[in-house]
Enzyme design. Sequence first.
Site, PDB file in Angstrom:
ATOM      1  N   LYS A  44       0.837  -1.207   0.000  1.00  0.00           N
ATOM      2  CA  LYS A  44       0.000   0.000   0.000  1.00  0.00           C
ATOM      3  C   LYS A  44       0.874   1.259   0.000  1.00  0.00           C
ATOM      4  CE  LYS A  44      -3.301   2.909   0.435  1.00  0.00           C
ATOM      5  NZ  LYS A  44      -3.926   3.345  -0.832  1.00  0.00           N
ATOM      6  N   ASN A  68     -12.142   5.005  -7.111  1.00  0.00           N
ATOM      7  CA  ASN A  68     -11.791   5.054  -5.681  1.00  0.00           C
ATOM      8  C   ASN A  68     -11.160   6.378  -5.313  1.00  0.00           C
ATOM      9  OD1 ASN A  68      -8.810   4.833  -4.512  1.00  0.00           O
ATOM     10  ND2 ASN A  68      -8.785   3.882  -6.542  1.00  0.00           N
ATOM     11  N   SER A  69     -11.410   6.783  -4.074  1.00  0.00           N
ATOM     12  CA  SER A  69     -10.676   7.916  -3.508  1.00  0.00           C
ATOM     13  C   SER A  69     -10.390   7.569  -2.051  1.00  0.00           C
ATOM     14  CB  SER A  69     -11.452   9.220  -3.619  1.00  0.00           C
ATOM     15  OG  SER A  69     -12.510   9.234  -2.721  1.00  0.00           O
ATOM     16  N   VAL A  70      -9.515   6.553  -1.890  1.00  0.00           N
ATOM     17  CA  VAL A  70      -9.150   6.091  -0.545  1.00  0.00           C
ATOM     18  C   VAL A  70      -8.355   7.174   0.175  1.00  0.00           C
ATOM     19  CG1 VAL A  70      -7.753   4.376   0.710  1.00  0.00           C
ATOM     20  CG2 VAL A  70      -9.267   3.650  -1.159  1.00  0.00           C
ATOM     21  N   LEU A  72      -4.954   7.507   0.263  1.00  0.00           N
ATOM     22  CA  LEU A  72      -3.660   7.057   0.796  1.00  0.00           C
ATOM     23  C   LEU A  72      -3.683   6.788   2.297  1.00  0.00           C
ATOM     24  CD1 LEU A  72      -1.280   9.327  -1.304  1.00  0.00           C
ATOM     25  CD2 LEU A  72      -1.612   6.870  -1.563  1.00  0.00           C
ATOM     26  N   CYS A 128       0.588  12.533  -7.270  1.00  0.00           N
ATOM     27  CA  CYS A 128       0.237  13.219  -6.021  1.00  0.00           C
ATOM     28  C   CYS A 128       0.403  14.719  -6.224  1.00  0.00           C
ATOM     29  CB  CYS A 128       1.179  12.810  -4.893  1.00  0.00           C
ATOM     30  SG  CYS A 128       1.666  11.102  -4.931  1.00  0.00           S
ATOM     31  N   LYS A 163       6.272   5.472 -10.987  1.00  0.00           N
ATOM     32  CA  LYS A 163       4.926   5.036 -11.391  1.00  0.00           C
ATOM     33  C   LYS A 163       4.197   6.204 -12.057  1.00  0.00           C
ATOM     34  CE  LYS A 163       0.783   2.695  -9.926  1.00  0.00           C
ATOM     35  NZ  LYS A 163       0.148   1.894  -8.888  1.00  0.00           N
ATOM     36  N   GLY A 242      -6.393  -3.178 -15.101  1.00  0.00           N
ATOM     37  CA  GLY A 242      -7.501  -4.021 -15.554  1.00  0.00           C
ATOM     38  C   GLY A 242      -7.184  -5.467 -15.825  1.00  0.00           C
ATOM     39  N   THR A 264      -7.263  -4.262  -9.231  1.00  0.00           N
ATOM     40  CA  THR A 264      -8.705  -4.304  -8.974  1.00  0.00           C
ATOM     41  C   THR A 264      -9.290  -5.699  -9.229  1.00  0.00           C
ATOM     42  OG1 THR A 264      -8.862  -1.959  -9.533  1.00  0.00           O
ATOM     43  CG2 THR A 264     -10.895  -3.229  -9.644  1.00  0.00           C
TER      44      THR A 264
HETATM   45  C1  LIG Z   1      -8.443   1.003  -3.978  1.00  0.00           C
HETATM   46  C2  LIG Z   1      -7.191   1.382  -4.726  1.00  0.00           C
HETATM   47  C3  LIG Z   1      -6.114   1.959  -4.039  1.00  0.00           C
HETATM   48  C4  LIG Z   1      -4.943   2.315  -4.720  1.00  0.00           C
HETATM   49  N1  LIG Z   1      -3.900   2.838  -4.022  1.00  0.00           N
HETATM   50  C5  LIG Z   1      -2.731   3.125  -4.669  1.00  0.00           C
HETATM   51  C6  LIG Z   1      -1.575   3.591  -3.943  1.00  0.00           C
HETATM   52  O1  LIG Z   1      -1.609   3.717  -2.710  1.00  0.00           O
HETATM   53  N2  LIG Z   1      -0.455   3.890  -4.647  1.00  0.00           N
HETATM   54  C7  LIG Z   1      -0.371   3.735  -6.014  1.00  0.00           C
HETATM   55  O2  LIG Z   1       0.684   3.991  -6.618  1.00  0.00           O
HETATM   56  N3  LIG Z   1      -1.436   3.255  -6.728  1.00  0.00           N
HETATM   57  C8  LIG Z   1      -2.596   2.956  -6.083  1.00  0.00           C
HETATM   58  N4  LIG Z   1      -3.673   2.458  -6.789  1.00  0.00           N
HETATM   59  C9  LIG Z   1      -3.546   2.258  -8.249  1.00  0.00           C
HETATM   60  C10 LIG Z   1      -3.228   0.788  -8.583  1.00  0.00           C
HETATM   61  O3  LIG Z   1      -1.991   0.383  -8.029  1.00  0.00           O
HETATM   62  C11 LIG Z   1      -3.184   0.563 -10.124  1.00  0.00           C
HETATM   63  O4  LIG Z   1      -2.168   1.382 -10.659  1.00  0.00           O
HETATM   64  C12 LIG Z   1      -4.503   0.888 -10.805  1.00  0.00           C
HETATM   65  O5  LIG Z   1      -5.597   0.532 -10.002  1.00  0.00           O
HETATM   66  C13 LIG Z   1      -4.656   0.204 -12.176  1.00  0.00           C
HETATM   67  O6  LIG Z   1      -4.628  -1.203 -12.053  1.00  0.00           O
HETATM   68  P1  LIG Z   1      -5.958  -2.112 -11.886  1.00  0.00           P
HETATM   69  O7  LIG Z   1      -6.944  -1.640 -12.921  1.00  0.00           O
HETATM   70  O8  LIG Z   1      -5.511  -3.515 -12.121  1.00  0.00           O
HETATM   71  O9  LIG Z   1      -6.425  -1.905 -10.497  1.00  0.00           O
HETATM   72  C14 LIG Z   1      -4.846   2.101  -6.134  1.00  0.00           C
HETATM   73  C15 LIG Z   1      -5.936   1.522  -6.803  1.00  0.00           C
HETATM   74  C16 LIG Z   1      -7.087   1.152  -6.128  1.00  0.00           C
HETATM   75  C17 LIG Z   1      -8.217   0.519  -6.889  1.00  0.00           C
END
Ligand SMILES: Cc1cc2nc3c(=O)[nH]c(=O)nc-3n(C[C@H](O)[C@H](O)[C@H](O)COP(=O)(O)O)c2cc1C
Length: 302
Positions: A44, A68-70, A72, A128, A163, A242, A264
């Site tokens: 995370k 999402n808008s967790v 961090l 960020c 990233k 995805g 996800t």
């Molecule tokens: C709930 C959630 C939390 C995320 N938190 C972070 C994070 O803390 N740091 C980060 O670099 N990316 C974060 N991401 C982005 C994912 O690492 C990834 O780059 C993005 O979701 C695309 O991949 P996916 O479609 O397979 O999820 C987050 C994504 C989701 C869905």
Amino acid sequence: MNTKINFCGVEFKNPIVTASGTFGFGAEYGQYADISEYGGFSAKGLTRQGREGNPPPRIAETPSGILNSVGLQNPGVEVFANYIMPELAKLDTHVIANMSGNTVEEYLEMAEILSNTDTAIIEMNISCPNVKQGGLAFGTDPATVEHLTSEVKKHCSKPLVVKLSPNVTSITDIAKAAESGGADGLSLINTLLGMVIDVESRKPILANNMGGLSGPCVRPVAIRMVHQVANAVKLPIIGMGGVMNGRDVIEFMLAGASLVALGTGLFVNPKMIYEVKDYISDYMIRHNIDDINDIIGKVELN
Ligand SMILES: Cc1cc2nc3c(=O)[nH]c(=O)nc-3n(C[C@H](O)[C@H](O)[C@H](O)COP(=O)(O)O)c2cc1C
């Protein structure tokens, strides 16, 4: 058959990792799948100080994805370094520490702290807001990305993976800037900025109004960006966006990714790693491939 990948000088036993923020610090998924099945996992996102995250609702479902808008939520880099990483180091898989900063100084301090841990790689999230420069995300301006990367490199003794944010006009300009700044590798894509409105209340579903879109709906964008970046820079790439199954992992590798992250998709199928590994073995047999490295970037354009 060889499925080992040498990524930034670190040997991964297979190309499968997890996407930061979708796998917690690993333990959350332990009941579904053995973490040592993965080549590595990205933990995370960490910040300099611990954060409570945004108020709920933090997740909204969308067609073929989530927003999402967790915000961090995390215990802070020092808690990770002192208490979490020593436990993770006992696992038979590599840990990629993901860090997010609001100022250049925060990134530098985190890079120093994380360099003194057993993390294999440091992944720098640049999606960020740069609070000292009007809040625009670091990852949207090439000059800022090059400067930040070169400064962090001076304080980082681990391989540094930058990233990238997809919320830019030219992903290749940003990738080249990270390369010029001295990045060892790149990961992409982070989430796409989106919004969902409840038409009855006229209010956005997320408390934070906007959030990051992820899941299968973003995959064609991610594949396109990985392909473009792989052809623009010499750096190795962690591809994500995805992935829902083994076929999708192969698609990212053909586009140019050396490692591929499950994100996800794990919310739908937390045991996906097993299907992915079976699919890769079967694909290699069907296509007479001895070494998985031989398919990286091998898309045959029309
Ligand atoms: C709930 C959630 C939390 C995320 N938190 C972070 C994070 O803390 N740091 C980060 O670099 N990316 C974060 N991401 C982005 C994912 O690492 C990834 O780059 C993005 O979701 C695309 O991949 P996916 O479609 O397979 O999820 C987050 C994504 C989701 C869905």
